[in-house]
Design a protein around this motif. Structure first.
Motif, PDB file in Angstrom:
ATOM      1  N   UNK A 173       0.843  -1.042  -0.073  1.00 29.05           N
ATOM      2  CA  UNK A 173      -0.001  -0.172   0.082  1.00 29.05           C
ATOM      3  C   UNK A 173       0.834   1.304  -0.165  1.00 29.05           C
ATOM      4  N   UNK A 174       0.623   2.202   1.053  1.00 30.65           N
ATOM      5  CA  UNK A 174       1.238   3.516   0.909  1.00 30.65           C
ATOM      6  C   UNK A 174       2.419   3.512   2.005  1.00 30.65           C
ATOM      7  N   UNK A 175       2.812   2.298   2.141  1.00 25.68           N
ATOM      8  CA  UNK A 175       3.956   2.282   3.021  1.00 25.68           C
ATOM      9  C   UNK A 175       5.289   2.081   2.282  1.00 25.68           C
ATOM     10  N   UNK A 176       6.229   3.089   2.771  1.00 28.88           N
ATOM     11  CA  UNK A 176       7.666   2.728   2.304  1.00 28.88           C
ATOM     12  C   UNK A 176       8.393   2.026   2.949  1.00 28.88           C
ATOM     13  N   UNK A 177       8.819   0.855   2.099  1.00 33.91           N
ATOM     14  CA  UNK A 177       9.929  -0.225   2.804  1.00 33.91           C
ATOM     15  C   UNK A 177      11.180  -0.163   2.221  1.00 33.91           C
ATOM     16  N   UNK A 178      12.165  -0.070   3.528  1.00 35.40           N
ATOM     17  CA  UNK A 178      13.460   0.131   3.067  1.00 35.40           C
ATOM     18  C   UNK A 178      13.886  -1.038   2.332  1.00 35.40           C
ATOM     19  N   UNK A 179      15.065  -1.378   1.820  1.00 29.78           N
ATOM     20  CA  UNK A 179      15.609  -2.558   1.199  1.00 29.78           C
ATOM     21  C   UNK A 179      15.769  -3.462   2.432  1.00 29.78           C
ATOM     22  N   UNK A 180      16.071  -3.224   3.738  1.00 27.61           N
ATOM     23  CA  UNK A 180      16.332  -4.342   4.569  1.00 27.61           C
ATOM     24  C   UNK A 180      15.041  -4.820   4.980  1.00 27.61           C
ATOM     25  N   UNK A 181      14.006  -3.836   4.980  1.00 29.38           N
ATOM     26  CA  UNK A 181      12.692  -4.344   5.675  1.00 29.38           C
ATOM     27  C   UNK A 181      12.185  -5.302   4.228  1.00 29.38           C
ATOM     28  N   UNK A 182      12.218  -4.884   3.187  1.00 32.04           N
ATOM     29  CA  UNK A 182      11.757  -5.871   2.120  1.00 32.04           C
ATOM     30  C   UNK A 182      12.377  -6.922   2.147  1.00 32.04           C
ATOM     31  N   UNK A 183      13.860  -7.368   2.418  1.00 34.88           N
ATOM     32  CA  UNK A 183      14.354  -8.586   2.337  1.00 34.88           C
ATOM     33  C   UNK A 183      13.937  -9.229   3.900  1.00 34.88           C
ATOM     34  N   UNK A 184      13.787  -8.329   4.863  1.00 36.01           N
ATOM     35  CA  UNK A 184      13.243  -9.313   6.195  1.00 36.01           C
ATOM     36  C   UNK A 184      11.887  -9.919   5.648  1.00 36.01           C
ATOM     37  N   UNK A 185      11.029  -9.246   5.347  1.00 40.52           N
ATOM     38  CA  UNK A 185       9.687  -9.432   4.935  1.00 40.52           C
ATOM     39  C   UNK A 185       9.764 -10.758   4.018  1.00 40.52           C
ATOM     40  N   UNK A 186      10.431 -10.936   2.837  1.00 43.29           N
ATOM     41  CA  UNK A 186      10.778 -11.719   1.768  1.00 43.29           C
ATOM     42  C   UNK A 186      11.339 -13.140   2.637  1.00 43.29           C
ATOM     43  N   UNK A 187      12.226 -12.844   3.721  1.00 41.43           N
ATOM     44  CA  UNK A 187      12.740 -14.071   4.299  1.00 41.43           C
ATOM     45  C   UNK A 187      11.737 -14.570   5.305  1.00 41.43           C
ATOM     46  N   UNK A 188      10.739 -13.755   5.925  1.00 42.60           N
ATOM     47  CA  UNK A 188       9.744 -14.387   6.835  1.00 42.60           C
ATOM     48  C   UNK A 188       8.766 -15.157   5.909  1.00 42.60           C
ATOM     49  N   UNK A 189       8.587 -14.783   4.632  1.00 40.72           N
ATOM     50  CA  UNK A 189       7.587 -15.484   3.853  1.00 40.72           C
ATOM     51  C   UNK A 189       8.336 -16.735   3.346  1.00 40.72           C
ATOM     52  N   UNK A 190       9.621 -16.697   3.162  1.00 40.54           N
ATOM     53  CA  UNK A 190      10.339 -17.790   2.615  1.00 40.54           C
ATOM     54  C   UNK A 190      10.490 -18.905   3.704  1.00 40.54           C
ATOM     55  N   UNK A 191      10.534 -18.476   4.927  1.00 41.66           N
ATOM     56  CA  UNK A 191      10.744 -19.447   6.051  1.00 41.66           C
ATOM     57  C   UNK A 191       9.367 -20.327   6.158  1.00 41.66           C
ATOM     58  N   UNK A 192       8.297 -20.001   5.612  1.00 39.27           N
ATOM     59  CA  UNK A 192       7.442 -20.847   5.149  1.00 39.27           C
ATOM     60  C   UNK A 192       7.730 -21.729   3.892  1.00 39.27           C
ATOM     61  N   UNK A 193       8.253 -22.860   4.196  1.00 42.13           N
ATOM     62  CA  UNK A 193       9.115 -23.668   2.879  1.00 42.13           C
ATOM     63  C   UNK A 193       8.114 -23.531   1.719  1.00 42.13           C
ATOM     64  N   UNK A 194       6.924 -23.444   1.574  1.00 40.67           N
ATOM     65  CA  UNK A 194       6.100 -23.672   0.572  1.00 40.67           C
ATOM     66  C   UNK A 194       5.726 -22.494  -0.333  1.00 40.67           C
ATOM     67  N   UNK A 195       6.221 -21.203   0.321  1.00 42.74           N
ATOM     68  CA  UNK A 195       6.059 -19.978  -0.439  1.00 42.74           C
ATOM     69  C   UNK A 195       7.363 -19.379  -0.797  1.00 42.74           C
ATOM     70  N   UNK A 196       7.255 -18.657  -1.972  1.00 46.58           N
ATOM     71  CA  UNK A 196       8.279 -17.814  -2.658  1.00 46.58           C
ATOM     72  C   UNK A 196       7.717 -16.462  -2.869  1.00 46.58           C
ATOM     73  N   UNK A 197       8.420 -15.364  -2.633  1.00 50.14           N
ATOM     74  CA  UNK A 197       7.865 -14.018  -2.806  1.00 50.14           C
ATOM     75  C   UNK A 197       8.441 -13.363  -4.417  1.00 50.14           C
ATOM     76  N   UNK A 198       7.289 -13.404  -5.111  1.00 53.87           N
ATOM     77  CA  UNK A 198       7.356 -13.128  -6.490  1.00 53.87           C
ATOM     78  C   UNK A 198       7.843 -11.305  -6.914  1.00 53.87           C
ATOM     79  N   UNK A 199       6.895 -10.861  -5.667  1.00 50.22           N
ATOM     80  CA  UNK A 199       7.090  -9.318  -6.143  1.00 50.22           C
ATOM     81  C   UNK A 199       6.710  -8.748  -4.694  1.00 50.22           C
TER      82      UNK A 199
END
Length: 228
Positions: free
Chosen positions: A57-83
């Motif tokens: 949405x209207x939230x600015x994510x730093x590069x570090x926050x984006x990578x952290x969110x991707x890693x949280x999703x990736x920790x669920x082994x069945x999910x991969x962040x496309x975008x």
């Protein structure tokens, strides 16, 4: 109750969309994302990979926050962040958009061996001689004869066009598409001085046509709101 709505998960035929509330703190958001994913995907088969898209949405994510969110999703082994999509862009990204939408212009001749490259649209009042080349991230407009190479949409814009007072190119390129020089033998139409345009059609081929078709094939090219 409001806390439970900071992360909404929506299933689609292509995977999952994770919609993140842009009004809460990042740490609160992160904790709820971890909680909801751990509950929702506990029973999923680890061998079956599912794509996920994050909408911030209207939230600015730093590069570090984006990578952290991707890693949280990736920790669920069945999910991969496309975008990760956010409505907020950085100052550098905004400056890049401005440059890509600007019109650069030159009056003169692009001679053999000369290469002109701009990030946005380009207007040349003059000719492009054989061996000369114009590269533009946007559209190319030549008030003269194009005998050299014109490459519009050179950063991947398939909607870009090339316009010339006289179209006699050695090569036309739009985005990743290429069109070799037309066969001029027995083609007296090339002797007329009617302006022409080149664009990518529905079959993903570069076609050259009368300038008049441009407003039909690329209606968004003009911002004029009158009754033309």
């Amino acid at each position: 109750m409001g806390n439970r709505q900071n992360v909404m998960i929506k299933g689609t035929k292509d995977g999952f969309i994770l919609k993140l509330n842009d009004q809460c703190g990042y740490d609160v958001l992160k904790e709820e994302l971890i909680e909801k994913l751990s509950v929702q995907y506990k029973a999923l088969d680890d061998d079956h990979v599912i794509s996920a898209k994050i909408e911030a949405g209207n939230r600015f994510l730093t590069e570090e926050q984006s990578e952290e969110l991707k890693e949280i999703v990736r920790s669920q082994k069945s999910l991969i962040v496309e975008e990760i999509h956010s409505n907020v862009i950085t100052i550098d990204e905004a400056d890049q958009l401005i440059r890509e939408r600007e019109m650069s212009s030159i009056a003169g001749i692009v001679r053999s061996g000369q290469v002109i490259e701009v990030e946005g649209d380009f207007l040349l009042v003059g000719d492009v001689n054989p061996g000369g080349m114009i590269m533009a991230g946007g559209n190319i407009y030549i008030l003269g004869t194009l005998k050299g190479i014109a490459h519009a949409g050179c950063y991947g814009n398939d909607e870009a066009v090339i316009v010339a007072s006289q179209m006699l190119p050695s090569q036309l390129r739009i985005s990743k598409h290429l069109n070799r020089a037309p066969d001029l033998e027995n083609n007296n139409e090339q002797e007329t001085h009617e302006m022409e345009c080149a664009y990518i059609d529905e079959s993903e081929q570069i076609v050259v046509d009368r300038l008049q078709v441009l407003r039909h094939v690329r209606p968004s090219i003009t911002k004029y709101k009158g009754g033309m």
